[in-house]
Design an enzyme around this catalytic site. Sequence first.
Site, PDB file in Angstrom:
ATOM      1  N   THR A  16       0.812  -1.314   0.013  1.00 15.05           N
ATOM      2  CA  THR A  16       0.093  -0.075  -0.042  1.00 15.05           C
ATOM      3  C   THR A  16       1.011   1.242   0.064  1.00 15.05           C
ATOM      4  O   THR A  16       0.461   2.391  -0.811  1.00 15.05           O
ATOM      5  CB  THR A  16      -1.008   0.193   1.359  1.00 15.05           C
ATOM      6  N   CYS A  17       2.057   1.240   0.798  1.00 16.04           N
ATOM      7  CA  CYS A  17       2.842   2.317   0.840  1.00 16.04           C
ATOM      8  C   CYS A  17       3.645   2.768  -0.539  1.00 16.04           C
ATOM      9  O   CYS A  17       3.668   3.854  -0.739  1.00 16.04           O
ATOM     10  CB  CYS A  17       4.056   2.111   1.742  1.00 16.04           C
TER      11      CYS A  17
END
Length: 268
Positions: free
Chosen positions: A150-151
Amino acid sequence: PLSLIHHSLLRLLGSLVMSHVMSRSLHVSHTSRSRAQVGVCRAALWRTSPQPKARGGNNSSAGRPHQPGGRSFDSAPISAATSSSPPSSSSSEQCEEIVLLKTVQEGDALPDVKLSYFDEDGNMREVTTRELFAGKKVVLFAVPGAFTPTCSTRHLPGFVKLAPTLREKGVDEVACVSVNDAFVMDAWSKSVGTQGEILMLADGSAKLARELGVELDLTDKGLGLRSRRYAMLIDDCVITHLNLEEGGAFTVSSAEDMLKWVDDNLSS
């Protein structure tokens, strides 16, 4: 005579053994009382502290007492207990020396800790948050870990894309921080292609995360101590806006969320 000496030595040895046993018993008793006292103090402070509401865009998670705005952090890593027994008067006096770890909230001063990063010339620098943010409006966002899905695919790229727009709206700097070392942050920056838009800060020992009270324990996943995901607007070292996620969730801390708040509240 030999029998007498032998008898005396046995008595002396017995006395020494008893003395050691008594000393050990007193130590154990004192330690038990001390641990019990800490538990009572934790419970007392937990019950008397106001509980923040867990909502996106505000300051803290359920389960942590918060601190009045405008004050800097003085914290110790003691977590709240759930004991229902009231503390004694002597316990209450000693509770004054115990401070619960507080979660950051809007209006708090940013803790002054050291972070590291690689500059444009490839040199590693170590600076304090005060040196970085004094006299500036800065968007600081945190991620649980470099190179995580996600990052890497949503959070960081979103800020890379909107960093120029945020600057047009009056933001001086956009920075990303993670509990990783500076080498990992530099490699991640090149991998994602931040193109110099984002200042990539390493909080290698999780000092900033702990001081803010946003540490995230991912030991069971083999990742150790990390930081909760968040995005904040810092104005001259004071946190004026905060979107703090529950753990590593990604619901309120995106670049789009921050840009919307800047549009509504920050004049260029």
